[in-house]
Design a protein around this motif. Structure first.
Motif, PDB file in Angstrom:
ATOM      1  N   LEU A 162       0.858  -1.185   0.000  1.00  0.00           N
ATOM      2  CA  LEU A 162       0.000   0.000   0.000  1.00  0.00           C
ATOM      3  C   LEU A 162       0.896   1.237   0.000  1.00  0.00           C
ATOM      4  O   LEU A 162       2.117   1.130  -0.074  1.00  0.00           O
ATOM      5  CB  LEU A 162      -0.917  -0.006   1.222  1.00  0.00           C
ATOM      6  N   LEU A 163       0.298   2.407   0.077  1.00  0.00           N
ATOM      7  CA  LEU A 163       1.061   3.645   0.128  1.00  0.00           C
ATOM      8  C   LEU A 163       1.558   3.867   1.546  1.00  0.00           C
ATOM      9  O   LEU A 163       0.777   4.100   2.469  1.00  0.00           O
ATOM     10  CB  LEU A 163       0.199   4.830  -0.326  1.00  0.00           C
ATOM     11  N   ASP A 164       2.882   3.755   1.731  1.00  0.00           N
ATOM     12  CA  ASP A 164       3.516   3.904   3.035  1.00  0.00           C
ATOM     13  C   ASP A 164       2.931   2.921   4.047  1.00  0.00           C
ATOM     14  O   ASP A 164       2.851   3.209   5.237  1.00  0.00           O
ATOM     15  CB  ASP A 164       3.376   5.338   3.559  1.00  0.00           C
ATOM     16  N   ALA A 165       2.510   1.777   3.569  1.00  0.00           N
ATOM     17  CA  ALA A 165       1.940   0.757   4.440  1.00  0.00           C
ATOM     18  C   ALA A 165       1.860  -0.554   3.668  1.00  0.00           C
ATOM     19  O   ALA A 165       2.174  -0.612   2.474  1.00  0.00           O
ATOM     20  CB  ALA A 165       0.551   1.164   4.955  1.00  0.00           C
ATOM     21  N   TYR A 166       1.458  -1.582   4.356  1.00  0.00           N
ATOM     22  CA  TYR A 166       1.240  -2.878   3.736  1.00  0.00           C
ATOM     23  C   TYR A 166       0.133  -3.586   4.487  1.00  0.00           C
ATOM     24  O   TYR A 166      -0.231  -3.207   5.602  1.00  0.00           O
ATOM     25  CB  TYR A 166       2.529  -3.714   3.761  1.00  0.00           C
ATOM     26  N   ARG A 167      -0.418  -4.598   3.852  1.00  0.00           N
ATOM     27  CA  ARG A 167      -1.477  -5.387   4.473  1.00  0.00           C
ATOM     28  C   ARG A 167      -1.166  -6.855   4.270  1.00  0.00           C
ATOM     29  O   ARG A 167      -0.803  -7.282   3.166  1.00  0.00           O
ATOM     30  CB  ARG A 167      -2.836  -5.042   3.861  1.00  0.00           C
ATOM     31  N   CYS A 168      -1.279  -7.606   5.350  1.00  0.00           N
ATOM     32  CA  CYS A 168      -1.004  -9.035   5.303  1.00  0.00           C
ATOM     33  C   CYS A 168      -2.308  -9.821   5.205  1.00  0.00           C
ATOM     34  O   CYS A 168      -3.234  -9.602   6.001  1.00  0.00           O
ATOM     35  CB  CYS A 168      -0.227  -9.468   6.548  1.00  0.00           C
ATOM     36  N   ILE A 169      -2.391 -10.704   4.208  1.00  0.00           N
ATOM     37  CA  ILE A 169      -3.501 -11.653   4.096  1.00  0.00           C
ATOM     38  C   ILE A 169      -3.069 -12.907   4.845  1.00  0.00           C
ATOM     39  O   ILE A 169      -2.235 -13.678   4.372  1.00  0.00           O
ATOM     40  CB  ILE A 169      -3.829 -11.946   2.622  1.00  0.00           C
ATOM     41  N   CYS A 170      -3.634 -13.090   6.045  1.00  0.00           N
ATOM     42  CA  CYS A 170      -3.144 -14.124   6.953  1.00  0.00           C
ATOM     43  C   CYS A 170      -3.789 -15.476   6.670  1.00  0.00           C
ATOM     44  O   CYS A 170      -4.955 -15.546   6.263  1.00  0.00           O
ATOM     45  CB  CYS A 170      -3.420 -13.721   8.399  1.00  0.00           C
ATOM     46  N   PRO A 171      -3.061 -16.564   6.910  1.00  0.00           N
ATOM     47  CA  PRO A 171      -3.674 -17.898   6.857  1.00  0.00           C
ATOM     48  C   PRO A 171      -4.725 -18.041   7.951  1.00  0.00           C
ATOM     49  O   PRO A 171      -4.711 -17.314   8.952  1.00  0.00           O
ATOM     50  CB  PRO A 171      -2.489 -18.846   7.098  1.00  0.00           C
ATOM     51  N   VAL A 172      -5.653 -18.944   7.749  1.00  0.00           N
ATOM     52  CA  VAL A 172      -6.677 -19.202   8.753  1.00  0.00           C
ATOM     53  C   VAL A 172      -6.000 -19.661  10.039  1.00  0.00           C
ATOM     54  O   VAL A 172      -5.119 -20.514  10.022  1.00  0.00           O
ATOM     55  CB  VAL A 172      -7.682 -20.257   8.258  1.00  0.00           C
ATOM     56  N   GLY A 173      -6.395 -19.056  11.152  1.00  0.00           N
ATOM     57  CA  GLY A 173      -5.798 -19.386  12.434  1.00  0.00           C
ATOM     58  C   GLY A 173      -4.762 -18.386  12.888  1.00  0.00           C
ATOM     59  O   GLY A 173      -4.295 -18.463  14.018  1.00  0.00           O
ATOM     60  N   PHE A 174      -4.378 -17.431  12.017  1.00  0.00           N
ATOM     61  CA  PHE A 174      -3.398 -16.414  12.371  1.00  0.00           C
ATOM     62  C   PHE A 174      -4.031 -15.040  12.209  1.00  0.00           C
ATOM     63  O   PHE A 174      -4.912 -14.832  11.365  1.00  0.00           O
ATOM     64  CB  PHE A 174      -2.154 -16.518  11.483  1.00  0.00           C
ATOM     65  N   SER A 175      -3.580 -14.086  13.004  1.00  0.00           N
ATOM     66  CA  SER A 175      -4.099 -12.720  12.937  1.00  0.00           C
ATOM     67  C   SER A 175      -2.986 -11.779  13.344  1.00  0.00           C
ATOM     68  O   SER A 175      -1.851 -12.192  13.597  1.00  0.00           O
ATOM     69  CB  SER A 175      -5.331 -12.551  13.836  1.00  0.00           C
ATOM     70  N   GLY A 176      -3.331 -10.479  13.406  1.00  0.00           N
ATOM     71  CA  GLY A 176      -2.337  -9.469  13.739  1.00  0.00           C
ATOM     72  C   GLY A 176      -1.839  -8.762  12.499  1.00  0.00           C
ATOM     73  O   GLY A 176      -2.060  -9.201  11.357  1.00  0.00           O
TER      74      GLY A 176
END
Length: 543
Positions: free
Chosen positions: A465-479
């Motif tokens: 993203l712009l000055d950021a990022y986003r994580c698509i987490c596996p099922v069972g993980f978050s944060g």
């Protein structure tokens, strides 16, 4: 796999086992199957088809070689099969899943979305926005009803307040005494309430700040509201609508309006004040002379000022001091003459004799100052390479990055240089861009790849993203970085032999027959019909 050509044939294309070329590239087809929850995927028909499931489900994803594939019920051409069992909370976010098989690795994403008009984590809260005779409301993100403007009640069907008004015909709302507004929901203050409000009760009069009395008509802060004390007097509130002024020295009266000492108000603007002597008494038997009343004080003015109160600037040009047609400009206790051509001096009385002065003969202040003497000097030029003397004047040859008569102005090199909201710092014949967050480069034209450091953990996919990022987490993980792998089943919350499965932020108990409830602690009286939800799967890779 064996290395044999997926597409068949032995001529052209890719190379298969033993160096034999493949006929054409492989064509891969994916098949999705959803069925009831199983601790291990078992053969059988797809109970829920390929589009819908209850909250818990088993997902089977198969990858096929699509060459000469004719019978969809047979597994001819099957490359790899992946399955997953559990729950996914409804939402728009995708969750990454991976399968490392003997023949190939599968990477895919899964999400669960509720059917239209269904909400919450189990897709069981129903809300359909409407504006008709059965209700007038919209639906929130959680499935709650939000009444449209002018409506109230459980289903937003009430047009008039049930106790503060009455409705005798459609679209009508007649308010009872003490209430007003479109729905008769606004209270009305007590008649005559001057500085107050009703505060939610009819015929009430709650006073505003600094007001008191039954009708809020008594000023508790008369000093602040009216400021009655004059000439710097201090005001004190003594009672509602009452005050006391403490006067400064030389003043008296209820509002300090009477001047006892004429010099107390400092009447002289630019001078000193002194009390005036009383006029001499008239001889006995003679009438007193008529005279204007005396103010009782005398002002001694500073230089350049005049008038009874020293408030008038004396015109020093009144005597016409400038000669030979010069223009006089008044100053405080002084004047300046603008002389016509050919005359000079304080009063333009001297004949002007022109002399060509070499302005460049003086030492310069710029970085190029190196020459000594008349030739090569920079004179008034700064940041210049040379100073050129001329009759009655001079010119400066500016160094790069400078401009102006004396090369004193730095050229603005920032015009149109920095991009994406960056701050430009002007240098000498150069510039520097202080980039906004998320951009880099000399002109801040490059978007920084925030995924370059691979911040997503535990197999999460990174989206820049712009000055950021986003994580698509596996099922069972978050944060933020998929770092949270908390096991919600660690405390064994499921009873009566039910297995526990961890979801993103909760756990799920797969109850045995005859039990129900979140922890399988309640006897099941009957099977409850569950609302369907939609499962979406997107393959992202086949290796």
């Amino acid at each position: 796999m064996s290395g044999r050509c997926c597409g068949g044939g032995d001529a052209g294309g890719e190379v298969g086992a033993g160096g034999v070329p493949c006929g054409r590239p492989c064509r891969t087809r994916f098949s999705l199957c959803l069925k009831e929850y199983q601790s291990a995927a078992a053969p059988g028909a797809c109970s829920f088809g390929r589009a819908a499931s209850p909250r818990s489900f088993t997902l089977i994803l198969q990858a096929y070689d699509d060459y000469n594939y004719t019978d969809p019920d047979k597994e001819s051409g099957l490359i790899e099969e992946a399955w997953w069992s559990g729950i996914v909370e409804p939402g728009a976010a995708w969750h990454a899943l991976r399968h490392a098989g003997a023949a190939a690795a599968l990477a895919y994403r899964v999400r669960v979305t509720c059917q239209p008009n269904y909400y919450n984590s189990t897709c069981t809260s129903f809300c359909r926005a409407r504006d008709d005779q059965f209700g007038h409301y919209a639906c929130s993100a959680a499935g709650d009803k939000h009444c449209l403007r002018g409506w109230q009640g459980d289903n937003c069907e009430i047009r008039c307040h049930p106790t503060h008004g009455r409705c005798d015909s459609p679209g009508e709302c007649l308010c009872r005494p003490g209430w007003r507004g479109e729905l008769c929901a606004q209270c009305q203050p007590y008649p005559g309430c001057k500085h107050g409000y009703c505060n939610g009760s009819s015929w009430d009069c709650t006073c505003d700040t600094n007001w008191g009395g039954i009708l809020c008509d008594q000023d508790l802060n008369f000093c602040g509201t009216h400021e009655p004390c004059q000439h710097g007097g201090t005001c004190e509130n003594t009672a509602p609508d009452q005050y006391l002024c403490k006067c400064a020295e030389g003043f008296s009266g209820v509002d300090c309006e009477r001047v006892d000492n004429p010099c107390a108000p400092q009447p002289c603007d630019h001078g000193t004040c002194a009390l005036a002597a009383p006029p001499p008494a008239a001889p006995a038997g003679s009438p007193a002379p008529a005279a204007a009343p005396s103010p009782g004080f005398v002002c001694t003015c500073e230089r350049g000022w005049g008038g009874a109160r020293c408030d008038q600037d004396i015109d020093d040009c009144a005597a016409a001091p400038c000669r030979h047609g010069g223009t006089c400009r008044d100053r405080l206790d002084a004047f300046v003459c603008d002389c016509p051509p050919g005359w000079t001096g304080a009063t333009c009385a001297d004949v002007f004799v022109p002399v060509d002065v070499d302005e460049c003969s003086g030492g310069g202040a710029g970085p190029a100052e190196a020459a000594v003497g008349a030739e090569g000097g920079l004179g008034p030029c700064v940041n210049a390479a040379a100073c050129n003397n001329s009759a009655g004047g001079y010119s400066c040859a500016c160094l790069p990055g400078w401009t102006g008569r004396d090369c004193e102005l730095n050229v603005d090199d920032c015009t149109g240089q920095c991009l994406h909201g960056a701050t430009c710092i002007d240098l000498v014949d150069d510039f520097h861009c202080a980039c906004a967050a998320g951009y880099a480069g000399r002109t801040c034209a490059r978007d920084v790849d925030d995924c370059a450091s691979r911040p997503c953990r535990n197999g999460g996919e990174c989206v820049d993203l712009l000055d950021a990022y986003r994580c698509i987490c596996p099922v069972g993980f978050s944060g933020l970085d998929c770092e949270d792998d908390r096991d919600h089943c660690a405390d064994s919350p499921c009873a009566n032999g039910a297995p526990c499965y961890t979801a993103q932020s909760d756990y799920y108990c797969h109850c045995a027959p005859g039990w129900t409830g979140k922890n399988c602690t309640q006897r099941a009286a009957r099977d409850l019909e569950q609302q369907d939800s939609h499962v979406s799967v997107t393959p992202t890779g086949l290796v």
